[in-house]
Design a protein around this motif. Sequence first.
Motif, PDB file in Angstrom:
ATOM      1  N   GLY A  41      23.960   3.009 -12.312  1.00 28.50           N
ATOM      2  CA  GLY A  41      25.038   3.164 -11.298  1.00 28.50           C
ATOM      3  C   GLY A  41      24.542   3.623  -9.906  1.00 28.50           C
ATOM      4  O   GLY A  41      25.396   3.792  -9.089  1.00 28.50           O
ATOM      5  N   THR A  42      23.230   3.975  -9.765  1.00 28.53           N
ATOM      6  CA  THR A  42      22.505   4.080  -8.491  1.00 28.53           C
ATOM      7  C   THR A  42      22.822   2.781  -7.573  1.00 28.53           C
ATOM      8  O   THR A  42      22.431   1.717  -8.425  1.00 28.53           O
ATOM      9  N   PRO A  43      23.233   2.867  -6.498  1.00 23.86           N
ATOM     10  CA  PRO A  43      23.236   1.683  -5.600  1.00 23.86           C
ATOM     11  C   PRO A  43      21.853   0.782  -5.776  1.00 23.86           C
ATOM     12  O   PRO A  43      20.735   1.261  -5.703  1.00 23.86           O
ATOM     13  N   ASN A  44      22.177  -0.610  -5.931  1.00 21.12           N
ATOM     14  CA  ASN A  44      20.895  -1.359  -5.806  1.00 21.12           C
ATOM     15  C   ASN A  44      19.939  -1.400  -4.903  1.00 21.12           C
ATOM     16  O   ASN A  44      18.782  -1.243  -4.960  1.00 21.12           O
ATOM     17  N   HIS A  45      20.616  -1.226  -3.553  1.00 20.11           N
ATOM     18  CA  HIS A  45      19.675  -1.219  -2.590  1.00 20.11           C
ATOM     19  C   HIS A  45      18.686  -0.020  -2.299  1.00 20.11           C
ATOM     20  O   HIS A  45      17.587   0.020  -1.795  1.00 20.11           O
ATOM     21  N   ILE A  46      19.189   1.035  -2.957  1.00 21.46           N
ATOM     22  CA  ILE A  46      18.394   2.163  -2.916  1.00 21.46           C
ATOM     23  C   ILE A  46      17.391   1.909  -4.070  1.00 21.46           C
ATOM     24  O   ILE A  46      16.288   2.361  -4.097  1.00 21.46           O
ATOM     25  N   LYS A  90      25.189   9.541  -9.082  1.00 28.47           N
ATOM     26  CA  LYS A  90      24.583   8.412  -8.942  1.00 28.47           C
ATOM     27  C   LYS A  90      24.326   7.918  -7.571  1.00 28.47           C
ATOM     28  O   LYS A  90      24.799   6.816  -7.219  1.00 28.47           O
ATOM     29  N   ASP A  91      23.735   8.759  -6.733  1.00 30.77           N
ATOM     30  CA  ASP A  91      23.681   8.375  -5.161  1.00 30.77           C
ATOM     31  C   ASP A  91      22.262   8.162  -4.658  1.00 30.77           C
ATOM     32  O   ASP A  91      21.932   8.037  -3.560  1.00 30.77           O
ATOM     33  N   GLY A  92      21.114   8.171  -5.740  1.00 35.92           N
ATOM     34  CA  GLY A  92      19.870   7.975  -5.265  1.00 35.92           C
ATOM     35  C   GLY A  92      19.154   9.336  -5.155  1.00 35.92           C
ATOM     36  O   GLY A  92      18.088   9.332  -4.614  1.00 35.92           O
ATOM     37  N   GLN A 109      21.303   0.511   5.532  1.00 35.14           N
ATOM     38  CA  GLN A 109      21.408   1.555   4.417  1.00 35.14           C
ATOM     39  C   GLN A 109      20.129   2.075   3.793  1.00 35.14           C
ATOM     40  O   GLN A 109      19.826   2.939   3.701  1.00 35.14           O
ATOM     41  N   LEU A 169      23.482  -3.640   4.624  1.00 33.33           N
ATOM     42  CA  LEU A 169      22.970  -3.182   3.332  1.00 33.33           C
ATOM     43  C   LEU A 169      21.382  -2.672   3.878  1.00 33.33           C
ATOM     44  O   LEU A 169      20.868  -1.879   3.284  1.00 33.33           O
ATOM     45  N   TYR A 180      17.794   5.500   3.917  1.00 32.41           N
ATOM     46  CA  TYR A 180      17.663   6.564   2.934  1.00 32.41           C
ATOM     47  C   TYR A 180      16.490   6.907   2.934  1.00 32.41           C
ATOM     48  O   TYR A 180      15.289   6.019   2.981  1.00 32.41           O
TER      49      TYR A 180
END
Length: 328
Positions: free
Chosen positions: A264-269, A89-91, A27, A24, A31
């Motif tokens: 819905g965008t990934p939290n780590h982003i 929802k991909d950042g 990732q 994570l 980004y």
Amino acid sequence: MRGHGPRFEVAAYCLVAIAAFASLPAQAQTYPTKPVTIIVPAAAGNSSDVAARLVAEGLNQIWKQSIVILNRPGAGGAIAAQAAARAEKDGYTLYMTQASTYTVLPIAQEGKLPFDLERDFVPIGLVGVQPIGIAVNASLGANTLPELITLVKKTPEGLQFGAANRGGQSHLTGVLLSRRAQMKLTFVHAQGSNATLTDVIAGRIPVMFEALSGLAPGLQGGGIKAIAIASEQRLPNLPNLPTASEAIPGFQSHGWNALMAPRGTPNHILQKVSADLRSVLELPEIIKKFEVLSIYSRLLSPAETADFIRGEQKLWWPIVREVERGSQ
């Protein structure tokens, strides 16, 4: 076979889980790997647009990726919000919202919007606030906010104030001030902030509420004078200008911009963008350029940004309802 029993399976599962968690941060660090788009609910050249482009410049230096500003003005911010809500929802699509989208639009278009701000977006961070200045005609005879309040209360018909947009932040500020100070201020619609400024300089309208960048030409020419700023505290570049809250405790009014993402965008982003945004807002050159726009950064986490927005809605929704009913 030995080594392929339950213990082996548990150990294998643990290794997979550890690898997944360990990946994570990697990732987040990688980004973005391609250009990022920021949707802005303002036309090119508007202060919200300029702020977004300054943020994009800073993020570009960190990410080494292009950042595209996509201007979607119109419909009180609804066009931009709808486009952002429909994004992947991909950042790689972010959304720079503005105050009116959250404080005015949900009331003015109640039950009619094709999106839900709470459901469809998650905050990344507050970019900055643009506090509203209170200014009067230079010959009005009120040099401070308490003096203006006294003058209005002594005038049986009260005083007029000008603002460009009905339901805009300047209009709402005048309504809020009249409520808090228990005085009569009457709204006069003008064809743009420059027209309002011209009317106040000429003395046709005695009072106006506007961001300092909009007041600047009148202040420089001496036709108007700023008597207070509706900010949380005195501004670092204008320490001699009193805050409105010094006369009316707690009184604040500002436009603002916040960076959002489709829910819905990934939290780590989200966490990486939030941290990188904070780094950009702390840059001395960004702070200086923002001051030219009368924008002042507040370094808030995503959760703090959500609390800030809820506080703004709690403050302004009752005022907007009054305006929408035509009582102001």
